[in-house]
Design an enzyme around this catalytic site. Structure first.
Site, PDB file in Angstrom:
ATOM      1  N   THR A 187      -0.736  -0.054   6.374  1.00 28.66           N
ATOM      2  CA  THR A 187      -0.333  -0.956   5.307  1.00 28.66           C
ATOM      3  C   THR A 187      -0.071  -2.323   5.907  1.00 28.66           C
ATOM      4  O   THR A 187       0.681  -2.456   6.879  1.00 28.66           O
ATOM      5  CB  THR A 187       0.929  -0.466   4.572  1.00 28.66           C
ATOM      6  OG1 THR A 187       1.397  -1.501   3.697  1.00 28.66           O
ATOM      7  CG2 THR A 187       2.045  -0.089   5.534  1.00 28.66           C
ATOM      8  N   GLY A 188      -0.711  -3.344   5.332  1.00 26.36           N
ATOM      9  CA  GLY A 188      -0.516  -4.681   5.867  1.00 26.36           C
ATOM     10  C   GLY A 188      -1.658  -5.599   5.492  1.00 26.36           C
ATOM     11  O   GLY A 188      -2.312  -5.419   4.465  1.00 26.36           O
ATOM     12  N   HIS A 189      -1.899  -6.591   6.326  1.00 23.98           N
ATOM     13  CA  HIS A 189      -2.958  -7.576   6.094  1.00 23.98           C
ATOM     14  C   HIS A 189      -4.294  -6.896   6.352  1.00 23.98           C
ATOM     15  O   HIS A 189      -4.768  -6.806   7.477  1.00 23.98           O
ATOM     16  CB  HIS A 189      -2.751  -8.765   7.034  1.00 23.98           C
ATOM     17  CG  HIS A 189      -3.644  -9.915   6.728  1.00 23.98           C
ATOM     18  ND1 HIS A 189      -3.461 -11.162   7.288  1.00 23.98           N
ATOM     19  CD2 HIS A 189      -4.739 -10.038   5.920  1.00 23.98           C
ATOM     20  CE1 HIS A 189      -4.395 -11.987   6.852  1.00 23.98           C
ATOM     21  NE2 HIS A 189      -5.177 -11.321   6.019  1.00 23.98           N
ATOM     22  N   THR A 249       0.858  -1.177   0.000  1.00 25.30           N
ATOM     23  CA  THR A 249       0.000   0.000   0.000  1.00 25.30           C
ATOM     24  C   THR A 249       0.894   1.226   0.000  1.00 25.30           C
ATOM     25  O   THR A 249       2.067   1.131   0.364  1.00 25.30           O
ATOM     26  CB  THR A 249      -0.880   0.024   1.273  1.00 25.30           C
ATOM     27  OG1 THR A 249      -1.445  -1.272   1.491  1.00 25.30           O
ATOM     28  CG2 THR A 249      -1.996   1.031   1.178  1.00 25.30           C
TER      29      THR A 249
END
Length: 308
Positions: free
Chosen positions: A225-227, A174
């Site tokens: 930003t991530g899962h 992201t």
């Protein structure tokens, strides 16, 4: 009177073991261009909203990052992009999900915020708002990158073979920016191509206000930003603000708690960038690295990838 700006280009992306000096230099250069674009707005007395727009547009234009021109592919070989923006002055917000065509999805999200009474639009109506706003559109050739296509093919091959895919670079990526301007106003913007080989129609945390994007002058601005599924379930952005508002935690303490104690134990690999009303910056992450950068008024811009 001061300003602060922080950006990210994704967390858990390229493992240090596979990073080359040439790639690392290219990522730092891309981050620096985005910082320069956002800081130019703030330095001239511009609004935080305009600064995060400029910074995220620069990241969307850079194919190295998973947003805009560098968006990954769904399992059907399509690109579906999400973006959001939030204004800390009054919590106005705009978001788009699952779109393809606008050169800068974050501008489409801003058009939703400024030109409609809604927060989130998807599909043809989201594109119509972008067209009515006069935003530039691009075709598939503009958004195609061989590296993203090759990663899709490898991911599909692994799935068919029943192999475990433990490379975080395939799972999330992201871009985002948060800022405080000279007037003390906060803003956040986030944009993504989603997860490699995601199911068509899947929407992550980026356009979910309070999860991957959040801003309120009373507390902080956050871009995650991530899962994404885990960021949504734990309302990551709003939780950071809540810990500041109700537990009187500092920005650093609140952001670190959410990333390390809420997200990490629940498969929530990733990180956030955040700025508060005083211009303090926090950039915690719980994976191997997070492309990130920050700058404050009168200081030298800093970009980083791994824990340093």
């Amino acid at each position: 009177m001061t300003y602060s700006l922080a950006i990210h280009g994704g967390a858990g992306t390229i493992l240090k073991s596979t990073m080359t000096p040439e790639k690392e230099a290219a990522y730092h250069a891309g981050l620096r261009r985005a910082l320069d674009a956002g800081e130019a707005v703030l330095r001239d007395g511009g609004a935080a909203l305009d600064a995060v727009t400029a910074a995220v547009c620069a990241l969307e234009d850079e194919p190295l990052f998973n947003a805009g021109r560098g968006a990954v592919y769904t399992s059907e070989g399509k690109q579906e992009m999400d973006a959001a923006m939030m204004d800390g002055r009054d919590r106005r917000a705009g978001a788009v999900a699952g779109i393809f065509g606008p050169r800068n999805p974050v501008r489409a999200a801003r058009a939703v915020m400024e030109r409609t009474e809604h927060v989130c639009l998807v599909g043809p109506n989201a594109l119509a708002v972008a067209r009515d706003a006069g935003l530039p559109f691009e075709d598939a050739d503009y958004f195609f990158t061989q590296a993203r296509w090759d990663t899709l093919q490898e991911t599909l091959r692994m799935r068919e073979a029943g192999e475990v895919d433990d490379d975080p670079a395939r799972k999330h990526g992201t871009v985002g920016a948060v800022a405080r301007d000279f007037r003390g106003n906060l803003a956040a913007a986030t944009s993504t191509g989603g997860m490699t080989a995601k199911a068509p129609g899947r929407v992550g945390d980026t356009p979910v206000i309070g999860a991957g994007t959040y801003a309120d002058n009373a507390t902080c601005a956050v871009s995650g930003t991530g899962h994404g599924e885990i960021f949504i379930r734990w309302t990551a952005g709003a939780e950071i603000a809540a810990r500041m508002r109700y537990a009187s935690e500092t920005l650093e303490a609140a952001a670190r708690h959410v990333v390390m104690n809420d997200l990490a134990p629940n498969d929530g690999s990733g990180g956030v960038i955040a700025v508060d009303a005083e211009g303090n910056i926090a950039l915690p992450f719980n994976c191997e690295g997070m492309y990130r950068g920050f700058v404050r008024a009168g200081e030298t811009p800093v970009t980083k990838i791994y824990e340093e």
